[in-house]
Design a protein around this motif. Sequence first.
Motif, PDB file in Angstrom:
ATOM      1  N   THR A  25      -9.845   4.759  -7.418  1.00 44.30           N
ATOM      2  CA  THR A  25      -9.919   3.737  -8.461  1.00 44.30           C
ATOM      3  C   THR A  25     -11.006   2.722  -8.162  1.00 44.30           C
ATOM      4  N   THR A  26     -11.436   2.041  -9.188  1.00 46.98           N
ATOM      5  CA  THR A  26     -12.354   0.908  -9.030  1.00 46.98           C
ATOM      6  C   THR A  26     -12.039  -0.111 -10.113  1.00 46.98           C
ATOM      7  N   GLY A  34     -11.288   5.416 -12.746  1.00 49.71           N
ATOM      8  CA  GLY A  34     -10.545   6.185 -11.773  1.00 49.71           C
ATOM      9  C   GLY A  34     -10.619   7.676 -12.036  1.00 49.71           C
ATOM     10  N   PHE A  35     -10.499   8.449 -10.977  1.00 50.13           N
ATOM     11  CA  PHE A  35     -10.536   9.906 -11.077  1.00 50.13           C
ATOM     12  C   PHE A  35      -9.740  10.517  -9.934  1.00 50.13           C
ATOM     13  N   GLN A  60     -18.265   7.913 -15.324  1.00 50.73           N
ATOM     14  CA  GLN A  60     -17.867   6.763 -14.512  1.00 50.73           C
ATOM     15  C   GLN A  60     -18.781   6.485 -13.321  1.00 50.73           C
ATOM     16  N   THR A  61     -19.729   7.356 -13.061  1.00 47.66           N
ATOM     17  CA  THR A  61     -20.574   7.212 -11.876  1.00 47.66           C
ATOM     18  C   THR A  61     -21.164   5.810 -11.762  1.00 47.66           C
ATOM     19  N   THR A  91      -7.892  11.106 -21.319  1.00 50.97           N
ATOM     20  CA  THR A  91      -9.259  10.574 -21.331  1.00 50.97           C
ATOM     21  C   THR A  91      -9.316   9.065 -21.464  1.00 50.97           C
ATOM     22  N   ASP A  92      -8.270   8.449 -22.003  1.00 48.99           N
ATOM     23  CA  ASP A  92      -8.247   7.003 -22.172  1.00 48.99           C
ATOM     24  C   ASP A  92      -7.868   6.331 -20.849  1.00 48.99           C
ATOM     25  N   MET A  93      -8.770   5.499 -20.333  1.00 48.53           N
ATOM     26  CA  MET A  93      -8.547   4.881 -19.021  1.00 48.53           C
ATOM     27  C   MET A  93      -7.312   3.989 -19.010  1.00 48.53           C
TER      28      MET A  93
END
Length: 170
Positions: A25-26, A34-35, A60-61, A91-93
């Motif tokens: 996360t960030t 997040g991924f 998100q990079t 897909t929705d953060m």
Amino acid sequence: MEIHVSKTEFRNAMARVCAPVNVITTKGEAGRGGFTATAMCSVTDEPPTLLVCMNSRSAQTQLFIENQRFCVNVLTQEHKALAASFAGQQTDMAARYADADWTDLPSGNQALADAIVSFDCRLTDARLVGTHNIFIGEVVDIRCRRDGHALLYFDRNYVHVPTQTGSFGG
């Protein structure tokens, strides 16, 4: 001597490597992201540093690079749905984050409240290698649980290996 290993051969071989499942996360001025990743490992303990790999095609990079921080949350077997959500099933953060409880950290990051361990990191380097970015992070804080079983990924499936509880040496 020239040796050629195909992408398929390599991917099939890597599927045979067991790895912990993590949600990375960030949160910062650039936003929240997040991924899910299995490509995470320690680099050194002086200073405590780890690395995470993220597909360079991820939207998100830049978010992770601009925030200059990330948190590695090691998942338990109870987090299969969360792992799938952060892997792109959702897909929705905001919806990804709504699926769990989060703890605000002094750095500004958020940690999964019931992760086995969360490593709060300051991004110190980002490098593109082939199809992935390698993020190097200096660990600035650690949150640990003393119970739970790690969620692992092996042969393209989530698995878990029961362990003794209370084995954490502090």
